[in-house]
Design an enzyme around this catalytic site. Structure first.
Site, short mmCIF file in Angstrom:
data_model
loop_
_atom_site.label_atom_id
_atom_site.label_comp_id
_atom_site.label_asym_id
_atom_site.label_seq_id
_atom_site.Cartn_x
_atom_site.Cartn_y
_atom_site.Cartn_z
N HIS A 107 -38.94 -98.41 -19.36
CA HIS A 107 -40.42 -98.46 -19.25
C HIS A 107 -40.74 -97.66 -18.14
CE1 HIS A 107 -44.27 -100.24 -19.38
NE2 HIS A 107 -44.08 -100.84 -18.04
N SER A 165 -48.70 -98.95 -18.61
CA SER A 165 -48.34 -100.53 -18.23
C SER A 165 -49.60 -101.13 -18.27
CB SER A 165 -47.33 -100.56 -17.38
OG SER A 165 -46.52 -101.84 -17.41
N ASP A 219 -38.04 -97.59 -24.04
CA ASP A 219 -38.71 -98.77 -23.34
C ASP A 219 -38.55 -99.81 -24.52
OD1 ASP A 219 -40.42 -100.42 -22.43
OD2 ASP A 219 -42.20 -98.94 -22.15
#
Length: 250
Positions: A233, A34, A200
């Site tokens: 995610h 991320s 995701d």
């Protein structure tokens, strides 16, 4: 309120200066997911001579309109809290800061971290409070879960820090002032593993595929692997065994 907006590049410059201070000339592997993955890519572009390998996970070369949209709403949740006071709330009495706005921001973000399948399997339409008559205050199980996530977050995080880190992610764009993404990726010389999570939706697989394709086009050795997971995610944090196996192979 006087603390400036910062960028992912600022973070990496700070890390490089710390590495210099510690006498670390090069990194065996730089790994991150991320926002951490954004830093990985900037390390590869800014300091290619200090890289031996890169592993950007569930990230992108630039923040997308979809990602920026959720970030904007989260920042507004904090800034519209009357107790934020324009960022100057540190002299307020305990509990008199922008906790409500920060909790709401966290709740909004947390929805994007998981998938519809996980929410449905874990909560469905189960009610948290059973009432004989319908009321606005009656919560479903999923609402109680989000409330808990918001309450837990404000006990360990600062609102101004949240705003600046959140904005830094929106500003992320490795092609900025470098002639575009393709030219920036040509600076990367180390082998890379671009890792995706199948479910995701916040940082979807096509973004990591695009990074992988761009690295190959720029002459770098690159691999792309997708970890199958229903967790959205957050899958890169939850699926420790399959993610670890992919890293080990690389």
């Amino acid at each position: 309120s006087r603390f400036p907006a910062i960028t992912i590049r600022d973070m990496v410059r700070g890390q490089a200066r710390l590495a210099d201070h510690l006498g670390i000339g090069a990194w065996h592997t730089v790994i991150g997911g991320s926002m951490g993955g954004m830093q990985v890519l900037e390390w590869g572009v800014m300091y290619p001579e200090r890289m031996r390998a890169l592993v950007p996970i569930a990230t992108s070369t630039a923040a997308s309109a979809w990602q920026i949209s959720f970030s904007r709403v989260g920042r507004l949740a904090v800034q519209l809290d009357p107790k934020w006071r324009g960022g100057d709330y540190y002299d307020a009495a305990p509990g008199d800061g922008p906790q409500a706005g920060l909790a709401l921001a966290r709740m909004i973000a947390h929805i994007t971290y998981r998938s519809d399948a996980v929410y449905e399997a874990k909560f469905g339409r189960d009610a948290l409070e059973q009432l004989e008559e319908f009321a606005l205050e009656q919560r479903f199980e999923v609402e109680g879960y989000l409330d808990y996530q918001g309450e837990k977050f404000v006990r360990r995080f600062d609102a101004n820090s949240y705003l600046r880190l959140n904005k830094a992610m929106d500003l992320h764009d490795i092609g900025r002032n470098r002639g575009g993404t393709a030219r920036a990726l040509r600076r990367v010389t180390a082998p890379s593993l671009n890792l995706s999570i199948s479910s995701d939706t916040l940082y979807p697989r096509h973004q990591q595929e695009a990074t992988h394709t761009g690295l190959l086009a720029g002459g770098a050795l690159s691999y792309h692997v997708t970890v199958d997971s229903p967790h959205g995610h957050d899958g890169f944090l939850i699926e420790t065994d399959p993610v670890g196996a992919v890293l080990d192979d690389f």
